[in-house]
Motif scaffolding. Structure first.
Motif, mmCIF file in Angstrom:
data_model
loop_
_atom_site.group_PDB
_atom_site.id
_atom_site.type_symbol
_atom_site.label_atom_id
_atom_site.label_comp_id
_atom_site.label_asym_id
_atom_site.label_seq_id
_atom_site.Cartn_x
_atom_site.Cartn_y
_atom_site.Cartn_z
ATOM 1 N N LEU A 44 20.217 -0.829 -19.789
ATOM 2 C CA LEU A 44 20.761 -2.311 -19.904
ATOM 3 C C LEU A 44 20.052 -3.023 -18.946
ATOM 4 N N ALA A 45 19.964 -2.701 -17.792
ATOM 5 C CA ALA A 45 19.171 -3.528 -16.856
ATOM 6 C C ALA A 45 17.756 -3.869 -17.226
ATOM 7 N N GLY A 46 16.809 -2.724 -17.710
ATOM 8 C CA GLY A 46 15.639 -3.285 -18.381
ATOM 9 C C GLY A 46 15.647 -4.055 -19.415
ATOM 10 N N TYR A 47 16.530 -3.957 -20.252
ATOM 11 C CA TYR A 47 16.777 -4.942 -21.368
ATOM 12 C C TYR A 47 17.040 -6.475 -21.007
ATOM 13 N N THR A 48 17.824 -6.340 -19.867
ATOM 14 C CA THR A 48 17.978 -7.901 -19.424
ATOM 15 C C THR A 48 16.835 -8.477 -18.677
ATOM 16 N N VAL A 49 16.115 -7.799 -17.978
ATOM 17 C CA VAL A 49 14.861 -8.103 -17.396
ATOM 18 C C VAL A 49 13.788 -8.533 -18.353
ATOM 19 N N ALA A 79 3.431 -6.642 -25.811
ATOM 20 C CA ALA A 79 3.615 -6.042 -24.568
ATOM 21 C C ALA A 79 4.932 -5.557 -24.485
ATOM 22 N N CYS A 80 6.096 -5.849 -24.950
ATOM 23 C CA CYS A 80 7.360 -5.665 -24.540
ATOM 24 C C CYS A 80 7.578 -4.344 -25.317
ATOM 25 N N THR A 81 7.060 -4.367 -26.490
ATOM 26 C CA THR A 81 7.185 -2.880 -27.236
ATOM 27 C C THR A 81 6.593 -1.496 -26.597
ATOM 28 N N GLY A 82 5.840 -2.083 -25.569
ATOM 29 C CA GLY A 82 5.135 -0.831 -24.871
ATOM 30 C C GLY A 82 6.058 -0.302 -23.688
ATOM 31 N N TRP A 83 6.806 -1.063 -23.071
ATOM 32 C CA TRP A 83 7.785 -0.808 -22.066
ATOM 33 C C TRP A 83 9.064 -0.534 -22.490
ATOM 34 N N LEU A 84 9.538 -1.047 -23.870
ATOM 35 C CA LEU A 84 10.795 -0.628 -24.390
ATOM 36 C C LEU A 84 10.638 0.802 -25.267
ATOM 37 N N PHE A 85 9.546 1.200 -25.403
ATOM 38 C CA PHE A 85 9.658 2.447 -26.139
ATOM 39 C C PHE A 85 10.240 3.535 -25.621
ATOM 40 N N GLY A 89 14.249 6.197 -26.499
ATOM 41 C CA GLY A 89 14.324 7.661 -26.440
ATOM 42 C C GLY A 89 15.810 7.998 -25.916
ATOM 43 N N ARG A 90 16.000 7.288 -25.003
ATOM 44 C CA ARG A 90 17.436 7.299 -24.229
ATOM 45 C C ARG A 90 18.698 6.692 -25.387
ATOM 46 N N GLN A 91 17.943 5.732 -25.851
ATOM 47 C CA GLN A 91 19.014 4.882 -26.872
ATOM 48 C C GLN A 91 19.135 5.747 -27.984
ATOM 49 N N ALA A 92 18.311 6.486 -28.509
ATOM 50 C CA ALA A 92 18.293 7.437 -29.737
ATOM 51 C C ALA A 92 19.695 8.144 -29.607
ATOM 52 N N GLN A 170 7.884 -2.073 -35.065
ATOM 53 C CA GLN A 170 8.199 -1.193 -33.741
ATOM 54 C C GLN A 170 9.568 -1.577 -33.634
ATOM 55 N N TYR A 171 10.120 -2.552 -33.717
ATOM 56 C CA TYR A 171 11.757 -2.648 -33.394
ATOM 57 C C TYR A 171 12.490 -2.119 -34.352
ATOM 58 N N CYS A 172 12.042 -2.240 -35.787
ATOM 59 C CA CYS A 172 12.752 -1.255 -36.774
ATOM 60 C C CYS A 172 12.884 0.268 -36.518
ATOM 61 N N CYS A 173 11.723 0.667 -36.073
ATOM 62 C CA CYS A 173 11.369 2.072 -35.586
ATOM 63 C C CYS A 173 12.396 2.368 -34.625
ATOM 64 N N PHE A 174 12.307 1.722 -33.425
ATOM 65 C CA PHE A 174 13.198 2.070 -32.204
ATOM 66 C C PHE A 174 14.744 1.878 -32.631
ATOM 67 N N LEU A 175 15.243 1.043 -33.418
ATOM 68 C CA LEU A 175 16.377 1.260 -34.029
ATOM 69 C C LEU A 175 16.484 2.253 -34.933
ATOM 70 N N GLY A 176 15.948 2.711 -35.720
ATOM 71 C CA GLY A 176 15.954 3.858 -36.540
ATOM 72 C C GLY A 176 15.948 5.039 -35.920
ATOM 73 N N PHE A 177 15.350 5.417 -34.603
ATOM 74 C CA PHE A 177 15.490 6.523 -33.836
ATOM 75 C C PHE A 177 16.839 6.879 -33.652
ATOM 76 N N ALA A 178 17.803 6.000 -33.523
ATOM 77 C CA ALA A 178 19.134 6.047 -33.247
ATOM 78 C C ALA A 178 20.084 6.581 -34.454
#
Length: 294
Positions: A44-49, A79-85, A89-92, A170-178
């Protein structure tokens, strides 16, 4: 209210809106599943930053004449997609608290009568492994080479569309992981592969080393490699020189095969990635027409 003598405090571009929307949705997901998400507070801290960085850049760039800041703002969502990836995995684990590969293997056996990844063992030739791993690894260039070309040639609108399409995919995939958290066949079928590990020359051991250290479990479905690469390719084809466009299309096709051959993804992951890429490619121009470049 109209006729204000000053601009809005914050004018967001479509890619920035998509990034912030993803961060908001992910925040809700992590908060709801915080007991199941490892390091939820750090996530959550990373998302805020990240949200703050996007907002600050969106605020500062229109008030500056710096071309460097203009281009930084243009590529920051990418660039955000790189460090949010890694956080994805934790969010999944937010919904189920575990990976669902056992269920996937049962479904795959019923759907295909076999596991397609194991069928690829019959053609696990060293040269083919190497060539397909090179194609798989070329994915990282999609985040650098086309954006650099478009920025250098001053094609700002094309760059904005390219960044937006990849971000959507990318963001659709990241949400799909969960929705369907999977470790992937390389883990779930580890005891069944023959040979146990693919052999190659340089690319295979290098990519294996990278995946062992930087690929978080749970980031399998949909394939963000396939989704991101095809979203990039479909968007770039009309604006790249013809030889470059043909090369990119050929490499992306090989990449799609490689995700299954190299044991990183199930077939259904690749199919879902293709579907997301098509949707992202169609949605990006519509979102751009709904907004304007700052």
């Amino acid at each position: 209210m109209s006729g204000l003598p000053f601009p809005p405090l914050l004018h967001l571009r479509p890619a920035e809106k998509v990034t912030l929307a993803y961060l908001a949705a992910s925040t809700v997901l992590v908060v709801v599943g915080r007991r199941r998400v490892p390091g939820a507070r750090r996530v959550l801290a990373g998302y805020t930053v990240t949200a703050a960085a996007v907002a600050v850049c969106a605020y500062a760039q229109p008030r500056s004449s710096s071309r460097a800041l203009f281009r930084t703002r243009a590529v920051l969502p990418l660039a955000c997609t790189g460090w949010l990836f890694p956080a994805s995995g934790r969010q999944a684990l937010a919904l189920y608290g575990r990976l669902l590969d056992n269920e996937m293997l049962v479904w795959e056996r019923r759907a295909f009568g076999c596991h397609p990844n194991l069928a690829c063992d019959k053609i696990a030739w060293r040269a083919l492994n190497e060539a397909l791993t090179v194609a798989y690894s070329s994915y990282y260039l999609y985040f650098a080479v086309p954006p650099f070309h478009l920025a250098r040639t001053g094609r700002d609108r094309d760059l904005e569309r390219y960044v937006l399409a990849i971000c959507l995919a990318q963001y659709c995939c990241f949400l799909g992981f969960a929705v369907l958290p999977l470790a992937g066949p390389i883990a779930a079928l580890r005891a069944s592969f023959d040979p146990p590990r693919l052999t190659g020359y340089l690319a295979v051991p290098a990519q294996t080393w990278l995946m062992d250290r930087a690929d978080p479990p749970g980031t399998c479905f949909p394939s963000s490699h396939v989704a991101g690469a095809w979203a990039a390719t479909l968007t770039a084809l009309p604006v790249l020189p013809r030889p470059a466009a043909r090369t990119m299309a050929a490499v992306t096709t090989a990449l799609t095969v490689s995700v299954v051959h190299c044991r990183y993804h199930y077939v259904v992951d690749a199919v879902a990635g293709l579907a997301i890429a098509a949707l992202a490619h169609r949605a990006a121009p519509r979102l751009l027409r709904g907004g304007s470049a700052a």
